[in-house]
Design a protein around this motif. Structure first.
Motif, PDB file in Angstrom:
ATOM      1  N   VAL A   1       0.723  -1.314   0.018  1.00  0.00           N
ATOM      2  CA  VAL A   1      -0.076  -0.009   0.015  1.00  0.00           C
ATOM      3  C   VAL A   1       0.864   1.381  -0.064  1.00  0.00           C
ATOM      4  N   TYR A   2       2.124   1.202   0.941  1.00  0.00           N
ATOM      5  CA  TYR A   2       2.831   2.310   0.793  1.00  0.00           C
ATOM      6  C   TYR A   2       3.453   2.759  -0.664  1.00  0.00           C
ATOM      7  N   ALA A   3       3.853   1.677  -1.180  1.00  0.00           N
ATOM      8  CA  ALA A   3       4.570   2.056  -2.518  1.00  0.00           C
ATOM      9  C   ALA A   3       3.211   2.408  -3.535  1.00  0.00           C
ATOM     10  N   SER A   4       2.278   1.905  -3.450  1.00  0.00           N
ATOM     11  CA  SER A   4       1.162   2.246  -4.263  1.00  0.00           C
ATOM     12  C   SER A   4       0.561   3.593  -4.110  1.00  0.00           C
ATOM     13  N   ASP A   5       0.727   3.990  -2.726  1.00  0.00           N
ATOM     14  CA  ASP A   5       0.301   5.441  -2.511  1.00  0.00           C
ATOM     15  C   ASP A   5       1.370   6.588  -3.152  1.00  0.00           C
ATOM     16  N   ILE A   6       2.492   5.912  -3.395  1.00  0.00           N
ATOM     17  CA  ILE A   6       3.572   7.216  -3.879  1.00  0.00           C
ATOM     18  C   ILE A   6       3.907   6.912  -5.274  1.00  0.00           C
ATOM     19  N   ALA A   7       4.041   5.535  -5.838  1.00  0.00           N
ATOM     20  CA  ALA A   7       4.638   5.371  -7.088  1.00  0.00           C
ATOM     21  C   ALA A   7       3.756   5.823  -8.176  1.00  0.00           C
ATOM     22  N   PRO A   8       2.453   5.641  -8.315  1.00  0.00           N
ATOM     23  CA  PRO A   8       1.614   5.987  -9.518  1.00  0.00           C
ATOM     24  C   PRO A   8       1.529   7.430  -9.853  1.00  0.00           C
ATOM     25  N   LYS A   9       1.661   8.235  -8.708  1.00  0.00           N
ATOM     26  CA  LYS A   9       1.685   9.838  -9.064  1.00  0.00           C
ATOM     27  C   LYS A   9       3.128  10.177  -9.065  1.00  0.00           C
ATOM     28  N   MET A  10       4.089   9.702  -8.905  1.00  0.00           N
ATOM     29  CA  MET A  10       5.434   9.849  -9.240  1.00  0.00           C
ATOM     30  C   MET A  10       5.717   9.410 -10.520  1.00  0.00           C
TER      31      MET A  10
END
Length: 315
Positions: free
Chosen positions: A78-87
């Motif tokens: 969830v942590y990576a999915s919160d950050i990676a898509p927008k990045m």
């Protein structure tokens, strides 16, 4: 509207969205980073889902150690999915926009899961301490009910900490600028563009962040000091090597996390260090969630065998 994302309201400018400018303004460089981090994100998703699947579908892994490991994978996923898509969107278009509410949600999840992971690493260290220093009482101490209580404590503390920090940050006024020189909504860049005094917020941020990280570090260090003292007393080389191997993966993961987090939040805030801070933040928010399942699976014989059997059964 005099700037995109900033509107006039009763002669006051109000931010309705933020502009995330994460890395460089060179399209070629950003495009290369886009493909690199896209691969990292995909591997992270597959690796963490693999760990979760193996633990919950294999009775052999229904133990406290793997219970905590599967929760670490849930947090990382969830942590990576919160950050990676927008990045990734920001890298592809060189910058990206995020709404005021979207920024608050991203920051809340980012802070909540980051805090939970710090506490979870401390819980995992305590689990290893009990297993090595008090093996005869392990099943009594680390029974299922206690494991559930520890996990509930980690999640609830992390989310409560994030709720306080996020509410105090978005209680500020943002009117002078809506440009964040970062790829994620984080506390330092948001505080830097606030048009109100942030002294209290910085104090609250320091106190509550310290209240999560310092006890976690103390538990981790205390656990491993006791573990190493116990290991030194073991006379059988094979038993000693086995004890070391059960701790090695956790030590590597903890070292990678805290070294980058401390660098980000303790390094001097200057334009020259901005790119280094951004890359360090990428490491613990996107790269580390990919490395954790690799670190734990590659150094764990049981997980490697289970993965091999899983792949063979799917062929």
């Amino acid at each position: 509207m005099f700037l995109m994302g900033i509107t006039e309201d009763n002669n006051h400018s109000v931010v309705t969205e933020f502009v995330l400018i994460g890395f460089s303004d060179r399209p070629y460089q950003n495009l290369c980073l886009f493909f690199v981090f896209l691969i990292i994100y995909i591997v992270s998703i597959l690796g963490n889902l693999g760990i979760i699947y193996l633990v919950y579908n294999n009775v052999k892994f229904h133990t406290p150690m793997y219970f905590f490991l599967s929760n670490l994978s849930v947090v990382d996923l969830v942590y990576a999915s919160d950050i990676a898509p927008k990045m990734l969107v920001g890298l592809y278009f060189s910058k990206t926009y995020i709404s005021y509410v979207g920024c608050a949600i991203q920051l809340f999840i980012f802070c909540a899961l980051g805090s939970t992971e710090c506490i979870l690493f401390a819980v995992m260290a305590y689990d290893r301490y009990v297993a090595i220093c008090s093996p005869l009482n392990y099943n009594l101490i680390m029974r299922h009910k206690i494991c559930l209580v520890l996990m509930f404590g980690a999640y609830s503390t992390g989310f409560l900490h994030s709720l306080i920090e996020t509410c105090s940050t978005f209680h500020l006024s943002f009117c002078a600028s809506n440009v964040l020189h970062h790829f994620v909504c984080d506390f330092p860049p948001l505080l830097s563009i606030s048009c109100t005094d942030t002294t209290i917020n910085e104090m609250v941020l320091f106190i509550f962040s310290s209240s999560v990280t310092v006890p976690s570090i103390v538990v981790i260090l205390g656990s491993y000091v006791s573990i190493f003292i116990t290991i030194l007393k073991i006379t059988t080389p094979n038993a000693r090597q086995k004890a070391y191997s059960t701790c090695a993966s956790h030590i590597i993961a903890v070292t990678l996390l805290y070294s980058t987090v401390l660098y980000v939040y303790l390094s001097p805030k200057s334009p020259s260090s901005r790119d280094n801070v951004n890359m360090a933040t990428v490491f613990y928010t996107v790269v580390l969630p990919m490395l954790n399942p690799l670190i734990y699976s590659l150094r764990n014989k049981d997980i490697k065998l289970a993965m091999i059997h899983l792949f063979q059964s799917k062929l």
